[in-house]
Structure formats: structure tokens, C-alpha cells
Design a protein around this motif. Structure first.
Motif, PDB file in Angstrom:
ATOM      1  N   ARG A   1       2.714  -1.193   4.681  1.00 13.10           N
ATOM      2  CA  ARG A   1       1.678  -0.979   5.709  1.00 13.10           C
ATOM      3  C   ARG A   1       2.082   0.277   6.471  1.00 13.10           C
TER       4      ARG A   1
ATOM      5  N   GLN B   1      -5.379   4.332  11.100  1.00 17.55           N
ATOM      6  CA  GLN B   1      -6.576   3.494  11.284  1.00 17.55           C
ATOM      7  C   GLN B   1      -7.815   4.359  11.416  1.00 17.55           C
TER       8      GLN B   1
ATOM      9  N   LEU C   1     -10.947   0.119   9.831  1.00 17.72           N
ATOM     10  CA  LEU C   1      -9.918  -0.072   8.803  1.00 17.72           C
ATOM     11  C   LEU C   1      -8.572   0.269   9.429  1.00 17.72           C
TER      12      LEU C   1
ATOM     13  N   SER D   1      -3.896   0.024   8.907  1.00 22.09           N
ATOM     14  CA  SER D   1      -2.650  -0.374   8.236  1.00 22.09           C
ATOM     15  C   SER D   1      -2.723  -0.394   6.711  1.00 22.09           C
ATOM     16  N   PRO D   2      -3.075   0.737   6.089  1.00 18.60           N
ATOM     17  CA  PRO D   2      -3.127   0.733   4.620  1.00 18.60           C
ATOM     18  C   PRO D   2      -1.738   0.680   3.995  1.00 18.60           C
TER      19      PRO D   2
ATOM     20  N   ALA E   1      -3.760   5.527  -0.803  1.00 20.30           N
ATOM     21  CA  ALA E   1      -3.738   4.680   0.393  1.00 20.30           C
ATOM     22  C   ALA E   1      -4.753   3.571   0.137  1.00 20.30           C
ATOM     23  N   ILE E   2      -4.323   2.328   0.347  1.00 16.82           N
ATOM     24  CA  ILE E   2      -5.181   1.174   0.036  1.00 16.82           C
ATOM     25  C   ILE E   2      -5.344   0.320   1.284  1.00 16.82           C
ATOM     26  N   PHE E   3      -6.597   0.199   1.739  1.00 15.99           N
ATOM     27  CA  PHE E   3      -6.913  -0.676   2.868  1.00 15.99           C
ATOM     28  C   PHE E   3      -7.351  -2.031   2.312  1.00 15.99           C
TER      29      PHE E   3
ATOM     30  N   ILE F   1      -8.299   7.312  -1.593  1.00 16.35           N
ATOM     31  CA  ILE F   1      -8.507   6.303  -0.546  1.00 16.35           C
ATOM     32  C   ILE F   1      -9.245   5.102  -1.144  1.00 16.35           C
ATOM     33  N   SER F   2      -8.622   3.936  -1.050  1.00 18.44           N
ATOM     34  CA  SER F   2      -9.217   2.722  -1.632  1.00 18.44           C
ATOM     35  C   SER F   2      -9.456   1.660  -0.573  1.00 18.44           C
ATOM     36  N   ILE F   3     -10.521   0.873  -0.804  1.00 19.43           N
ATOM     37  CA  ILE F   3     -10.782  -0.328  -0.006  1.00 19.43           C
ATOM     38  C   ILE F   3     -10.791  -1.502  -0.981  1.00 19.43           C
TER      39      ILE F   3
ATOM     40  N   THR G   1      -3.191  -0.523  -6.283  1.00 20.61           N
ATOM     41  CA  THR G   1      -3.672  -1.668  -5.497  1.00 20.61           C
ATOM     42  C   THR G   1      -2.984  -2.961  -5.913  1.00 20.61           C
TER      43      THR G   1
END
Ligand SMILES: N[C@H](CCC[C@H](N)C(=O)O)C(=O)O
Length: 296
Positions: free
Chosen positions: A148, A152, A161, A163-164, A174-176, A206-208, A239
Motif C-alpha cells: 500500500r 489518493q 481512490l 492506498s494503491p 499501481a493497483i487500487f 493505473i489499475s482499478i 494485480t
């Protein structure tokens, strides 16, 4: 005239990720960033990534692979593109050469990957080991725990969003992790803000991600240098590693992206295996007009 004029390419996709494969083995031709951008801008050869195959550099490898994003930037890894290169070098009539037990070892600027056919349209890539230290990802600050990091989006007291996780698969991610459907976030707006955030000295993908069970994840990705794509193989790998580190899953998961599904396993020997489809859309050759007026 550009040495790329009239050269043949394969138009493919891996789970919807648009890939062009170009074989430059036996030549000393190098693709310039401006040439990559020109190829990406053309309707016939548009791509999320251009995979260029060069003669091997390190003994024992089959080829050296350079990977270009839509914006002409280079990446050290591309999971979906590597599966497509596996198809090209194992099955394309013009590009295929004999391969030891149907497995190819490919070198990139980030290290070695290995690809083999599973079925005629499914390939597995050993993507190598994840890089987890802040300076390997890389990050601009020495975060001791990259599970983490302090980042943000949105109001300080009510972030959209935060703490990725940060992971490199040879390229920065970076994964949220979120509780609700990733589609309910405006990644098209958030992505470019974070891609170039100063915390990422080499930018970042950047991933969600939403963990939907102990072995399934729903993922949406804004790719560094390519924007919103239908799939991102290295993001799927990053991820799964990140979710496993956070004990949200075991060490394997099926990752669902808009363009399809990828199966990822973070093996006990620390190698990450990714299995997924390849699709051959067709082939073409670069019109000389594409490169007219490009400097250098
Ligand atoms: N945009 C990525 C490279 C391609 C990754 C993606 N298409 C994949 O399948 O891994 C980067 O610059 O790090």
C-alpha cells in the motif's frame, strides 16, 4: 525512405489488447519512436503495443523483443503482446522457425520471458518474477511496504481512490483495490492524472481492481503510453501478485477484463505465469506514405 516502408506486419489482439507484430530479425533496422507513433496512428496498423522482434542478443534466447506503446514510448514488458509474438514465431508461415519443445525464450530490456503454445489459440507466458521494492518499480520515495503506498485521488477527507499497491512486472503498475464495480469509476479521467504523477518517475499503468472471490478479479486498466485498453496482461499479473500479498486471494486467479479473461498464477518459485488467448486479425505492409516527413 524509411526502412520500414513495405515491411509486412501481423495485426493481432490478445484479449482485446491491440497488437502489431513486426519481424526485423536479420536486419539492423531499429524502429524510432516517431515511426511507432505513425504506425499507431494509421487505421490499418493501429495498436496499443507494437512488438518488434530482433535477432537474439543473449546466447540461449530466441529473439530480442522491443515493445512500443501508442505514444512511441518503450516498455520492458507486455503480456498480451508476448503471447501474440509466441503465435507469430511458432505458427506464422513467414516468421515461424523451429523451437525447442514449442517454447520460446524472449529477451526484453527488463529481462527474460518464456512463451509456449497451450492450444492453437491459447498461449502461456512465464512473465518472470515481480519486482516489489520501491526502487525496482520504481517509485520516487522509499516506501518500505509497497503493498500500500500513500497516494489518493479526490478530497483528502473522502478520497475516491487511495492506498494503491505498487508492483513491477518489468513495467510499473499501481493497483487500487475497490469494493464496488470498477466500471463505476471514471478511469478515463483519473488514469492520465495518475499515470504521470511524480511518485512514478517512469510513469505507471493505473489499475482499478475488485476481488470478486478467492480466485476471481474484475480489472480495468489505464495503460502507460496507451490509455484505456481492453486488456493488460502485465496489469493482470501485477494485480494477482498485489492481491496475494494482501491475502485477498491465494496465488492464482482468473482476471476478467473488458476484452476477455486471463488466468494468472504466482508460482511458489516466484515466477508469474499468464495464460490467455491470441487472435490473428490479418496482415499488412506499411505504406511508405506513413513515414513521409518524419525526422530521423
Ligand atoms: N503500457 C504498458 C506496456 C504494455 C502492457 C500491456 N499491454 C500488457 O499486455 O502487459 C507499459 O508501458 O508499461
Amino acid at each position: 525512405m524509411s526502412p520500414l516502408a513495405n515491411r509486412r506486419f501481423l495485426k493481432m489482439h490478445g484479449a482485446g489488447n491491440a497488437i502489431v507484430v513486426l519481424d526485423l530479425r536479420g536486419t539492423s533496422i531499429r524502429v524510432a519512436s516517431a515511426e511507432a507513433r505513425a504506425i499507431a496512428a494509421d487505421a490499418h496498423s493501429r495498436f496499443d503495443q507494437l512488438m518488434v522482434v530482433h535477432d537474439p542478443v543473449t546466447p540461449g534466447t530466441d529473439a530480442f523483443m522491443r515493445i512500443y506503446n501508442t505514444d512511441g514510448s518503450e516498455s520492458g514488458a507486455c503480456g498480451n503482446g508476448t503471447r501474440c509474438v509466441g503465435y507469430a514465431l511458432l505458427d506464422d508461415p513467414a516468421m515461424a522457425r523451429p523451437a525447442e519443445n514449442g517454447c520460446l525464450t524472449l529477451e526484453t530490456k527488463a529481462g527474460l520471458v518464456a512463451v509456449k503454445r497451450v492450444t492453437d489459440r491459447s498461449f502461456t507466458v512465464d512473465m518472470g518474477q515481480p519486482r516489489l521494492r520501491w526502487d525496482e518499480i520504481p517509485l520516487a520515495e522509499p516506501f518500505p511496504d509497497t503493498r500500500r503506498i500513500e497516494l489518493q485521488v479526490g478530497p483528502i477527507d473522502d478520497p475516491i481512490l487511495h492506498s494503491p499497491a505498487a508492483v513491477s512486472m518489468g513495467n510499473p503498475h499501481a493497483i487500487f483495490f475497490v469494493e464496488r464495480d470498477p466500471d463505476t469509476f471514471d478511469l478515463g479521467r483519473i488514469g492520465p492524472l495518475l499515470e504521470a504523477h511524480p511518485i512514478f518517475p517512469e510513469r505507471a499503468n493505473i489499475s482499478i481492481a475488485q476481488v470478486t472471490s478467492r480466485d476471481t478479479i474484475k480489472l480495468r486498466v489505464w495503460e502507460r503510453g496507451a490509455g484505456l485498453t481492453l486488456a493488460c496482461g502485465t496489469a493482470a499479473c501485477a494485480t494477482v501478485v498485489a492481491a496475494a500479498r494482501l491475502r485477498m486471494i491465494g496465488r492464482a486467479a482468473r482476471v476478467t477484463l473488458p476484452g476477455g479473461e486471463l488466468s494468472i498464477e504466482w508460482r511458489a518459485d516466484d515466477h508469474v505465469l499468464m495464460t490467455g488467448p491470441v487472435f490473428l486479425e490479418g496482415e499488412g505492409s506499411f505504406s511508405p506514405d506513413l513515414f513521409a516527413g518524419l525526422d530521423g
